[in-house]
Design an enzyme around this catalytic site. Sequence first.
Site, PDB file in Angstrom:
ATOM      1  N   ARG A 176      -5.596  13.951   9.031  1.00  0.00           N
ATOM      2  CA  ARG A 176      -5.493  12.890  10.035  1.00  0.00           C
ATOM      3  C   ARG A 176      -4.393  13.156  11.059  1.00  0.00           C
ATOM      4  O   ARG A 176      -4.298  12.484  12.073  1.00  0.00           O
ATOM      5  CB  ARG A 176      -5.232  11.536   9.342  1.00  0.00           C
ATOM      6  N   ASP A 180       5.190  12.540   2.794  1.00  0.00           N
ATOM      7  CA  ASP A 180       4.994  12.025   4.151  1.00  0.00           C
ATOM      8  C   ASP A 180       5.664  10.661   4.338  1.00  0.00           C
ATOM      9  O   ASP A 180       5.159   9.800   5.032  1.00  0.00           O
ATOM     10  CB  ASP A 180       3.499  11.966   4.499  1.00  0.00           C
ATOM     11  N   ASN A 218       0.853  -0.078  -2.103  1.00  0.00           N
ATOM     12  CA  ASN A 218       1.641   0.945  -2.780  1.00  0.00           C
ATOM     13  C   ASN A 218       2.373   1.830  -1.763  1.00  0.00           C
ATOM     14  O   ASN A 218       1.759   2.350  -0.843  1.00  0.00           O
ATOM     15  CB  ASN A 218       0.659   1.780  -3.626  1.00  0.00           C
ATOM     16  N   ASN A 230       0.679   9.427   8.435  1.00  0.00           N
ATOM     17  CA  ASN A 230      -0.571  10.185   8.305  1.00  0.00           C
ATOM     18  C   ASN A 230      -1.135  10.635   9.642  1.00  0.00           C
ATOM     19  O   ASN A 230      -1.878  11.596   9.698  1.00  0.00           O
ATOM     20  CB  ASN A 230      -1.624   9.326   7.609  1.00  0.00           C
ATOM     21  N   ARG A 278      21.951  29.615  27.293  1.00  0.00           N
ATOM     22  CA  ARG A 278      21.163  30.027  26.133  1.00  0.00           C
ATOM     23  C   ARG A 278      22.079  30.458  24.993  1.00  0.00           C
ATOM     24  O   ARG A 278      23.300  30.485  25.126  1.00  0.00           O
ATOM     25  CB  ARG A 278      20.208  31.148  26.540  1.00  0.00           C
TER      26      ARG A 278
HETATM   27  C1  UD1 Z   1      -1.232   7.590  -0.959  1.00  0.00           C
HETATM   28  C2  UD1 Z   1      -1.577   6.675  -2.117  1.00  0.00           C
HETATM   29  C3  UD1 Z   1      -1.678   5.248  -1.611  1.00  0.00           C
HETATM   30  C4  UD1 Z   1      -0.369   4.842  -0.963  1.00  0.00           C
HETATM   31  C5  UD1 Z   1       0.055   5.825   0.107  1.00  0.00           C
HETATM   32  C6  UD1 Z   1       1.467   5.518   0.530  1.00  0.00           C
HETATM   33  C7  UD1 Z   1      -2.977   8.032  -3.598  1.00  0.00           C
HETATM   34  C8  UD1 Z   1      -4.307   8.276  -4.134  1.00  0.00           C
HETATM   35  N1  UD1 Z   1      -2.854   7.088  -2.685  1.00  0.00           N
HETATM   36  O1  UD1 Z   1      -2.294   7.530  -0.051  1.00  0.00           O
HETATM   37  O2  UD1 Z   1      -1.969   4.377  -2.670  1.00  0.00           O
HETATM   38  O3  UD1 Z   1      -0.498   3.549  -0.417  1.00  0.00           O
HETATM   39  O4  UD1 Z   1       0.020   7.179  -0.379  1.00  0.00           O
HETATM   40  O5  UD1 Z   1       1.859   6.261   1.620  1.00  0.00           O
HETATM   41  O6  UD1 Z   1      -2.031   8.666  -4.038  1.00  0.00           O
HETATM   42  N2  UD1 Z   1      -0.818  15.639  -1.686  1.00  0.00           N
HETATM   43  C9  UD1 Z   1      -0.672  16.740  -2.503  1.00  0.00           C
HETATM   44  N3  UD1 Z   1      -1.771  17.263  -3.116  1.00  0.00           N
HETATM   45  C10 UD1 Z   1      -3.004  16.695  -2.987  1.00  0.00           C
HETATM   46  C11 UD1 Z   1      -3.141  15.558  -2.184  1.00  0.00           C
HETATM   47  C12 UD1 Z   1      -2.031  15.042  -1.544  1.00  0.00           C
HETATM   48  O7  UD1 Z   1       0.432  17.280  -2.637  1.00  0.00           O
HETATM   49  O8  UD1 Z   1      -3.936  17.223  -3.604  1.00  0.00           O
HETATM   50  C13 UD1 Z   1       0.374  15.088  -0.991  1.00  0.00           C
HETATM   51  C14 UD1 Z   1       0.213  15.031   0.514  1.00  0.00           C
HETATM   52  O9  UD1 Z   1       0.658  16.211   1.110  1.00  0.00           O
HETATM   53  C15 UD1 Z   1       1.045  13.805   0.884  1.00  0.00           C
HETATM   54  C16 UD1 Z   1       1.060  12.957  -0.373  1.00  0.00           C
HETATM   55  O10 UD1 Z   1       0.573  13.763  -1.415  1.00  0.00           O
HETATM   56  O11 UD1 Z   1       2.384  14.172   1.216  1.00  0.00           O
HETATM   57  C17 UD1 Z   1       0.182  11.710  -0.228  1.00  0.00           C
HETATM   58  O12 UD1 Z   1      -1.135  12.113   0.102  1.00  0.00           O
HETATM   59  P1  UD1 Z   1      -1.972  11.342   1.206  1.00  0.00           P
HETATM   60  O13 UD1 Z   1      -3.275  12.006   1.336  1.00  0.00           O
HETATM   61  O14 UD1 Z   1      -1.166  11.167   2.431  1.00  0.00           O
HETATM   62  O15 UD1 Z   1      -2.182   9.940   0.475  1.00  0.00           O
HETATM   63  P2  UD1 Z   1      -2.529   8.558   1.167  1.00  0.00           P
HETATM   64  O16 UD1 Z   1      -3.959   8.543   1.485  1.00  0.00           O
HETATM   65  O17 UD1 Z   1      -1.583   8.267   2.243  1.00  0.00           O
HETATM   66 CA    CA Z   2       0.000   9.398   3.229  1.00  0.00          CA
END
Ligand code: UD1
Ligand code: CA
Length: 457
Positions: free
Chosen positions: A17, A107, A176, A234, A340
């Site tokens: 995203r 993030d 969360n 995100n 620089r």
């Molecule tokens: C996640 C939470 C959500 C919460 C939100 C808060 C889950 C399923 N959902 O959603 O409940 O409200 O964060 O900000 O956890 N990552 C990995 N490996 C993976 C997938 C993700 O390391 O396989 C890392 C990403 O790089 C990221 C973090 O985990 O830094 C969160 O992943 P993201 O996809 O942003 O989760 P959200 O959809 O935001």
């Molecule tokens: Ca996230």
Amino acid sequence: MLENSCALVLAAGKGTRMHSGDRPKVLAELLGRPMLWYVHRALAPVFEDRVHTVVGHGADLVAAAFPEHKDRFIHQAEQLGTGHALQVAWPRLKALGLRYVVVVNGDTPLLDTASVEKLTERAASSGAAVTFLTISPEGENAYGRVLRDESGAVLGIVEKRDFDQSKHGPEPREVNAGIYCLDMERVAPLLDWLGNSNKAREYYITDLVELAMADQEGVEAVECGSDEGLMGVNTPAELVLAEERLRESIVAGHAASGALIRNPAACRIGPEATIAPGADITGPCEITGQAVLARSCRVEPFCHVIESWLAEGSLVRSFSHLEQAEVGPGCVVGPYARLRTGSVLEEKAKVGNFVEMKKAVLGKGSKASHLTYLGDAEIGAGVNIGAGTITCNYDGRNKHRTVIRDGAFIGSNTALVAPVEIGADALVGAGSTITKNVSPGHLAVTRAKQAEVRKRK
Ligand code: UD1
Ligand code: CA
């Protein structure tokens, strides 16, 4: 409890995203530093070197950006979800033999140390197997929804895309924040139960909440209300929002400690800049990296100061660009100057408009007031560099040095072909191309003699 715990940052995702191509989302920058840098900064005071990071997408790029953390990187080759990231990291964490792991989404750049401490304190006092932070933001959002029963006890977390009112009831505002404290021994048996039967076909860390409840293990949600410090980033729009919050708080912090920040809404100051009380800054401007602005220095509008040092009483006039430069006391730079890497201005030196310097020292009281390039040069004290002087430092293969000794005077439109040395108090006539050293106290001119020929009628 804190000595008994470690932290795990989840940073393996691509961040689709964010639309940042091959660059992983956690490297997206706020005020010149990547998101992940801020997360590590918040965790370091609590966990010191017990901070591990799950990397995967663009791991090489992340490693290059964080060489000091590389030894504690855990590779998640395929990113099958936040729960999967935890499963992959588990053996490494278990080997540490600690009681708790604090898991943080990579993030969440505005996270502060106080929130982490609040989480760990509650985990310790409640004795819950899973403790996590919640927020209740205004308006539309994509966070995981926190389900509670009538008594307020937490039942689980349901991701927005999986949320179904007919099944889960009215949509709660509480969500969360993605920051958890897990009691490792009690969570270990639950890890095998994580499934991926959801819309994203991912293994969710959030399912641990429901699993812990089902297993009669305690779950504790710590409500943090509208705390924007816990926002997840995100999308580009969220990045800008988070950066703006950060910017405001940094500028306000410097203003509160006595810096004079005019037009504060237009000043972008990075997290590592040191701005002394009494420094005078007029935005718009950007001051990033480990910049140091001393008392009574002044930065006029439209300047970019990166990783540079401005001494007391120095003045940087509008539209100047400084990177890894040192500006001594009482110096004047610009308008429209470019300093620089490795530019050093000693006390009361002056660099005027359209002057570029690189790896060059301009000695005490020396001046280069107009249209000049000084590269790989050492210039003594009391030197005057005339308009249009160029150090010809590059022969197409190598760089060479120019040395100009104290008190020398370089006439306008001079080319100094390096390597070359101009002796103390020497004078170079305007328009010369100097290819040989000039002796101290001598005049050198290479310009052709002026001739006059009567015009034809
Ligand atoms: C996640 C939470 C959500 C919460 C939100 C808060 C889950 C399923 N959902 O959603 O409940 O409200 O964060 O900000 O956890 N990552 C990995 N490996 C993976 C997938 C993700 O390391 O396989 C890392 C990403 O790089 C990221 C973090 O985990 O830094 C969160 O992943 P993201 O996809 O942003 O989760 P959200 O959809 O935001
Ligand atoms: Ca996230």
